[in-house]
Design a protein around this motif. Structure first.
Motif, mmCIF file in Angstrom:
data_model
loop_
_atom_site.group_PDB
_atom_site.id
_atom_site.type_symbol
_atom_site.label_atom_id
_atom_site.label_comp_id
_atom_site.label_asym_id
_atom_site.label_seq_id
_atom_site.Cartn_x
_atom_site.Cartn_y
_atom_site.Cartn_z
ATOM 1 N N UNK A 27 0.849 -1.186 0.000
ATOM 2 C CA UNK A 27 0.000 0.000 0.000
ATOM 3 C C UNK A 27 0.890 1.243 0.000
ATOM 4 N N UNK A 28 0.646 2.185 -0.914
ATOM 5 C CA UNK A 28 1.461 3.399 -0.955
ATOM 6 C C UNK A 28 1.237 4.257 0.282
ATOM 7 N N UNK A 29 2.234 5.083 0.580
ATOM 8 C CA UNK A 29 2.167 5.970 1.742
ATOM 9 C C UNK A 29 1.023 6.968 1.595
ATOM 10 N N UNK A 30 0.316 7.223 2.694
ATOM 11 C CA UNK A 30 -0.797 8.168 2.689
ATOM 12 C C UNK A 30 -0.437 9.464 3.413
ATOM 13 N N UNK A 31 0.843 9.700 3.660
ATOM 14 C CA UNK A 31 1.274 10.913 4.343
ATOM 15 C C UNK A 31 1.129 12.138 3.453
ATOM 16 N N UNK A 32 1.389 13.297 4.033
ATOM 17 C CA UNK A 32 1.315 14.551 3.290
ATOM 18 C C UNK A 32 2.547 15.383 3.634
ATOM 19 N N UNK A 33 3.741 14.954 3.151
ATOM 20 C CA UNK A 33 4.982 15.638 3.508
ATOM 21 C C UNK A 33 5.102 17.007 2.838
ATOM 22 N N UNK A 34 6.125 17.755 3.237
ATOM 23 C CA UNK A 34 6.351 19.107 2.725
ATOM 24 C C UNK A 34 6.512 19.133 1.207
ATOM 25 N N UNK A 35 7.073 18.074 0.625
ATOM 26 C CA UNK A 35 7.307 18.078 -0.829
ATOM 27 C C UNK A 35 5.992 18.062 -1.614
ATOM 28 N N UNK A 36 4.875 17.739 -0.975
ATOM 29 C CA UNK A 36 3.573 17.729 -1.646
ATOM 30 C C UNK A 36 2.803 19.030 -1.438
ATOM 31 N N UNK A 85 3.163 19.964 -14.310
ATOM 32 C CA UNK A 85 4.509 19.924 -13.761
ATOM 33 C C UNK A 85 5.198 18.651 -14.226
ATOM 34 N N UNK A 86 6.511 18.645 -14.190
ATOM 35 C CA UNK A 86 7.262 17.440 -14.553
ATOM 36 C C UNK A 86 7.846 16.758 -13.321
ATOM 37 N N UNK A 87 7.407 17.146 -12.145
ATOM 38 C CA UNK A 87 7.943 16.590 -10.904
ATOM 39 C C UNK A 87 7.602 15.112 -10.716
ATOM 40 N N UNK A 88 6.453 14.685 -11.195
ATOM 41 C CA UNK A 88 6.041 13.300 -11.010
ATOM 42 C C UNK A 88 5.048 13.115 -9.873
ATOM 43 N N UNK A 89 4.707 14.185 -9.187
ATOM 44 C CA UNK A 89 3.729 14.119 -8.107
ATOM 45 C C UNK A 89 3.025 15.468 -8.001
ATOM 46 N N UNK A 123 -3.896 11.735 -3.388
ATOM 47 C CA UNK A 123 -2.620 12.141 -3.965
ATOM 48 C C UNK A 123 -2.072 11.171 -5.004
ATOM 49 N N UNK A 124 -2.346 9.888 -4.871
ATOM 50 C CA UNK A 124 -1.803 8.905 -5.808
ATOM 51 C C UNK A 124 -2.620 8.811 -7.091
ATOM 52 N N UNK A 147 -15.202 15.853 -6.566
ATOM 53 C CA UNK A 147 -15.545 16.193 -7.948
ATOM 54 C C UNK A 147 -14.462 17.040 -8.608
ATOM 55 N N UNK A 148 -13.869 17.965 -7.849
ATOM 56 C CA UNK A 148 -12.801 18.805 -8.400
ATOM 57 C C UNK A 148 -11.572 17.970 -8.734
ATOM 58 N N UNK A 149 -11.216 17.034 -7.853
ATOM 59 C CA UNK A 149 -10.053 16.175 -8.134
ATOM 60 C C UNK A 149 -10.299 15.349 -9.395
#
Length: 133
Positions: A1-10, A41-45, A78-79, A108-110
């Protein structure tokens, strides 16, 4: 399962990140009580930024509730979101919307951002100036 955190980079953290989106937004999605501006963006996230002014939402408790709900919604989706910088702006009257309706609006916006991002490519602008970081 991918991480569900919300770090500063996001998160969009400084004025330069925000102005980057405001200057040339690729997508604009309106919802009840809010609007999203997004730039590919080209960041990938995805990265999320919030703008909630005192002029539009008077009480601090209402501003904080809106920010908390948007962050939580973005964290859970986020994923599924495309690689873009997204700024969510609160409009007048958002404090009158209950949590359930606000969550439905955000969902709906997402989905609209995800769908519309497929039609927008990360192509360099015609004037030859590079756009992304």
């Amino acid at each position: 399962m991918p991480s569900q955190g919300f770090p500063r980079c996001l998160r969009l953290l400084n004025a330069g990140d925000f102005s980057h989106v405001f200057e040339q937004a690729d997508l604009k999605v309106h919802g009840k009580g809010m609007m999203a501006l997004a730039r590919m963006s080209t960041r990938g996230y995805p990265r999320i930024g919030l703008v909630v002014s005192k002029k539009n939402v008077k009480r601090a408790v209402d501003r904080n509730r809106f920010k908390r709900l948007v962050r939580e919604s973005a964290r859970l989706r986020q994923h599924h979101l495309p690689s873009m910088d997204i700024v969510i702006l609160a409009k007048r009257g958002v404090q009158d919307i209950d949590n359930e309706t606000l969550n439905r609006q955000l969902h709906g916006m997402w989905k609209r951002l995800q769908r519309d991002a497929q039609t927008v490519s990360v192509a360099p602008p015609l004037d030859g100036v590079t756009r992304d970081t």
